[in-house]
Design a protein around this motif. Structure first.
Motif, PDB file in Angstrom:
ATOM      1  N   GLU A  19       8.711   7.788   9.455  1.00  0.00           N
ATOM      2  CA  GLU A  19       7.821   6.932   8.691  1.00  0.00           C
ATOM      3  C   GLU A  19       8.397   6.824   7.288  1.00  0.00           C
ATOM      4  OE1 GLU A  19       3.648   7.754   6.735  1.00  0.00           O
ATOM      5  OE2 GLU A  19       3.456   7.464   8.891  1.00  0.00           O
ATOM      6  N   PRO A  20       8.397   5.625   6.717  1.00  0.00           N
ATOM      7  CA  PRO A  20       8.951   5.496   5.361  1.00  0.00           C
ATOM      8  C   PRO A  20       8.100   6.257   4.347  1.00  0.00           C
ATOM      9  CG  PRO A  20       7.876   3.459   6.036  1.00  0.00           C
ATOM     10  CD  PRO A  20       7.891   4.364   7.233  1.00  0.00           C
ATOM     11  N   LEU A  21       8.738   6.741   3.304  1.00  0.00           N
ATOM     12  CA  LEU A  21       8.026   7.422   2.219  1.00  0.00           C
ATOM     13  C   LEU A  21       7.398   6.416   1.270  1.00  0.00           C
ATOM     14  CD1 LEU A  21      10.637  10.203   1.396  1.00  0.00           C
ATOM     15  CD2 LEU A  21       8.552  10.405   2.759  1.00  0.00           C
ATOM     16  N   ALA A  22       8.009   5.230   1.180  1.00  0.00           N
ATOM     17  CA  ALA A  22       7.511   4.180   0.293  1.00  0.00           C
ATOM     18  C   ALA A  22       7.918   2.824   0.864  1.00  0.00           C
ATOM     19  CB  ALA A  22       8.076   4.361  -1.110  1.00  0.00           C
ATOM     20  N   VAL A  23       7.141   1.798   0.513  1.00  0.00           N
ATOM     21  CA  VAL A  23       7.405   0.443   1.010  1.00  0.00           C
ATOM     22  C   VAL A  23       7.359  -0.545  -0.146  1.00  0.00           C
ATOM     23  CG1 VAL A  23       6.528   0.871   3.338  1.00  0.00           C
ATOM     24  CG2 VAL A  23       4.957   0.085   1.559  1.00  0.00           C
ATOM     25  N   GLN A  30       0.724  -6.273   3.730  1.00  0.00           N
ATOM     26  CA  GLN A  30       0.462  -6.380   5.164  1.00  0.00           C
ATOM     27  C   GLN A  30      -0.248  -5.140   5.693  1.00  0.00           C
ATOM     28  OE1 GLN A  30       4.393  -7.080   6.709  1.00  0.00           O
ATOM     29  NE2 GLN A  30       4.052  -9.290   6.801  1.00  0.00           N
ATOM     30  N   LEU A  31       0.183  -3.971   5.249  1.00  0.00           N
ATOM     31  CA  LEU A  31      -0.392  -2.733   5.754  1.00  0.00           C
ATOM     32  C   LEU A  31      -1.870  -2.576   5.426  1.00  0.00           C
ATOM     33  CD1 LEU A  31       2.500  -0.211   5.019  1.00  0.00           C
ATOM     34  CD2 LEU A  31       1.730  -1.011   7.254  1.00  0.00           C
ATOM     35  N   ILE A  32      -2.257  -2.977   4.209  1.00  0.00           N
ATOM     36  CA  ILE A  32      -3.660  -2.800   3.833  1.00  0.00           C
ATOM     37  C   ILE A  32      -4.456  -4.104   3.872  1.00  0.00           C
ATOM     38  CG2 ILE A  32      -3.260  -0.684   2.542  1.00  0.00           C
ATOM     39  CD1 ILE A  32      -3.354  -2.270  -0.041  1.00  0.00           C
ATOM     40  N   GLY A  33      -3.783  -5.206   4.163  1.00  0.00           N
ATOM     41  CA  GLY A  33      -4.472  -6.478   4.371  1.00  0.00           C
ATOM     42  C   GLY A  33      -5.067  -7.106   3.133  1.00  0.00           C
ATOM     43  N   VAL A  34      -4.334  -7.061   2.026  1.00  0.00           N
ATOM     44  CA  VAL A  34      -4.820  -7.669   0.788  1.00  0.00           C
ATOM     45  C   VAL A  34      -3.757  -8.596   0.206  1.00  0.00           C
ATOM     46  CG1 VAL A  34      -6.363  -5.740   0.235  1.00  0.00           C
ATOM     47  CG2 VAL A  34      -4.031  -5.732  -0.645  1.00  0.00           C
ATOM     48  N   LYS A  44      -2.249  -1.381 -11.369  1.00  0.00           N
ATOM     49  CA  LYS A  44      -2.664  -1.311 -12.767  1.00  0.00           C
ATOM     50  C   LYS A  44      -3.826  -0.343 -12.961  1.00  0.00           C
ATOM     51  CE  LYS A  44      -3.942  -4.170 -16.685  1.00  0.00           C
ATOM     52  NZ  LYS A  44      -4.193  -5.521 -17.176  1.00  0.00           N
ATOM     53  N   ALA A  45      -4.743  -0.286 -11.980  1.00  0.00           N
ATOM     54  CA  ALA A  45      -5.897   0.606 -12.061  1.00  0.00           C
ATOM     55  C   ALA A  45      -5.544   2.054 -11.721  1.00  0.00           C
ATOM     56  CB  ALA A  45      -6.992   0.106 -11.113  1.00  0.00           C
ATOM     57  N   GLY A  46      -4.300   2.283 -11.295  1.00  0.00           N
ATOM     58  CA  GLY A  46      -3.885   3.633 -10.952  1.00  0.00           C
ATOM     59  C   GLY A  46      -4.263   4.056  -9.543  1.00  0.00           C
ATOM     60  N   GLU A  47      -4.706   3.095  -8.734  1.00  0.00           N
ATOM     61  CA  GLU A  47      -5.114   3.391  -7.356  1.00  0.00           C
ATOM     62  C   GLU A  47      -3.913   3.540  -6.426  1.00  0.00           C
ATOM     63  OE1 GLU A  47      -8.398   3.441  -6.129  1.00  0.00           O
ATOM     64  OE2 GLU A  47      -9.259   3.179  -8.115  1.00  0.00           O
ATOM     65  N   LEU A  48      -2.803   2.876  -6.764  1.00  0.00           N
ATOM     66  CA  LEU A  48      -1.585   2.960  -5.969  1.00  0.00           C
ATOM     67  C   LEU A  48      -0.468   3.495  -6.852  1.00  0.00           C
ATOM     68  CD1 LEU A  48      -1.602  -0.399  -3.951  1.00  0.00           C
ATOM     69  CD2 LEU A  48      -2.102   1.886  -3.101  1.00  0.00           C
ATOM     70  N   ARG A  49       0.306   4.430  -6.312  1.00  0.00           N
ATOM     71  CA  ARG A  49       1.427   5.027  -7.046  1.00  0.00           C
ATOM     72  C   ARG A  49       2.705   4.273  -6.694  1.00  0.00           C
ATOM     73  NH1 ARG A  49       4.975   9.511  -6.059  1.00  0.00           N
ATOM     74  NH2 ARG A  49       5.835  10.157  -8.047  1.00  0.00           N
ATOM     75  N   THR A  50       3.459   3.933  -7.718  1.00  0.00           N
ATOM     76  CA  THR A  50       4.711   3.210  -7.508  1.00  0.00           C
ATOM     77  C   THR A  50       5.911   4.054  -7.909  1.00  0.00           C
ATOM     78  OG1 THR A  50       4.653   2.202  -9.698  1.00  0.00           O
ATOM     79  CG2 THR A  50       3.638   0.960  -7.901  1.00  0.00           C
ATOM     80  N   MET A  61       3.679   5.693   0.508  1.00  0.00           N
ATOM     81  CA  MET A  61       2.805   5.668   1.679  1.00  0.00           C
ATOM     82  C   MET A  61       1.619   6.608   1.486  1.00  0.00           C
ATOM     83  SD  MET A  61       3.759   3.418   3.841  1.00  0.00           S
ATOM     84  CE  MET A  61       2.873   3.901   5.309  1.00  0.00           C
ATOM     85  N   ILE A  62       1.830   7.694   0.752  1.00  0.00           N
ATOM     86  CA  ILE A  62       0.733   8.636   0.499  1.00  0.00           C
ATOM     87  C   ILE A  62      -0.394   7.930  -0.256  1.00  0.00           C
ATOM     88  CG2 ILE A  62       0.083  10.698  -0.826  1.00  0.00           C
ATOM     89  CD1 ILE A  62       2.853  11.836  -0.109  1.00  0.00           C
ATOM     90  N   SER A  63      -0.030   7.149  -1.287  1.00  0.00           N
ATOM     91  CA  SER A  63      -1.075   6.477  -2.065  1.00  0.00           C
ATOM     92  C   SER A  63      -1.761   5.389  -1.246  1.00  0.00           C
ATOM     93  CB  SER A  63      -0.513   5.915  -3.373  1.00  0.00           C
ATOM     94  OG  SER A  63       0.381   4.849  -3.148  1.00  0.00           O
ATOM     95  N   LEU A  64      -1.030   4.710  -0.365  1.00  0.00           N
ATOM     96  CA  LEU A  64      -1.658   3.714   0.514  1.00  0.00           C
ATOM     97  C   LEU A  64      -2.641   4.384   1.463  1.00  0.00           C
ATOM     98  CD1 LEU A  64       1.402   1.467   1.425  1.00  0.00           C
ATOM     99  CD2 LEU A  64      -0.623   0.762   0.140  1.00  0.00           C
ATOM    100  N   ARG A  65      -2.223   5.503   2.037  1.00  0.00           N
ATOM    101  CA  ARG A  65      -3.086   6.226   2.978  1.00  0.00           C
ATOM    102  C   ARG A  65      -4.335   6.743   2.262  1.00  0.00           C
ATOM    103  NH1 ARG A  65       0.754   8.589   5.485  1.00  0.00           N
ATOM    104  NH2 ARG A  65       0.763   7.328   7.329  1.00  0.00           N
ATOM    105  N   GLN A  66      -4.172   7.277   1.053  1.00  0.00           N
ATOM    106  CA  GLN A  66      -5.322   7.790   0.290  1.00  0.00           C
ATOM    107  C   GLN A  66      -6.286   6.662  -0.048  1.00  0.00           C
ATOM    108  OE1 GLN A  66      -3.354   9.731  -2.977  1.00  0.00           O
ATOM    109  NE2 GLN A  66      -3.204  11.675  -1.887  1.00  0.00           N
ATOM    110  N   LEU A  67      -5.764   5.484  -0.341  1.00  0.00           N
ATOM    111  CA  LEU A  67      -6.605   4.346  -0.682  1.00  0.00           C
ATOM    112  C   LEU A  67      -7.510   3.959   0.477  1.00  0.00           C
ATOM    113  CD1 LEU A  67      -7.227   2.021  -2.766  1.00  0.00           C
ATOM    114  CD2 LEU A  67      -5.545   0.690  -1.487  1.00  0.00           C
ATOM    115  N   VAL A  68      -6.957   3.879   1.667  1.00  0.00           N
ATOM    116  CA  VAL A  68      -7.757   3.418   2.817  1.00  0.00           C
ATOM    117  C   VAL A  68      -8.603   4.513   3.456  1.00  0.00           C
ATOM    118  CG1 VAL A  68      -6.218   1.497   3.339  1.00  0.00           C
ATOM    119  CG2 VAL A  68      -5.845   3.687   4.441  1.00  0.00           C
TER     120      VAL A  68
END
Length: 70
Positions: A19-23, A30-34, A44-50, A61-68
């Motif tokens: 599984e990729p570590l980052a995308v 596509q992954l989160i549908g937004v 910008k809100a700090g919800e996703l780590r870049t 991917m960790i930040s995407l998983r935590q978000l959903v």
């Protein structure tokens, strides 16, 4: 005489897919549908780590998983 070792199928012996570590941002969309603007707002809100690699902006991917999972 039969062996006491259990035989494993090829599927059980095959390594798990990586599984990729980052995308990149389009994949994250596509992954989160937004929409793209929503991804940037979440960054910008700090919800996703870049992570920056050269000119590419990757979202972990960790930040995407935590978000959903909230």
């Amino acid at each position: 005489m039969p062996s006491t070792e259990t035989k494993l199928s090829r599927a059980e012996l095959a390594p798990a897919p990586l599984e990729p570590l980052a995308v990149r941002i389009p994949t994250a969309m596509q992954l989160i549908g937004v929409r793209r603007s929503t991804v940037y707002a979440l960054i910008k809100a700090g919800e996703l780590r870049t992570v920056k690699l050269g000119r590419a902006t990757l979202i972990t991917m960790i930040s995407l998983r935590q978000l959903v999972e909230r």
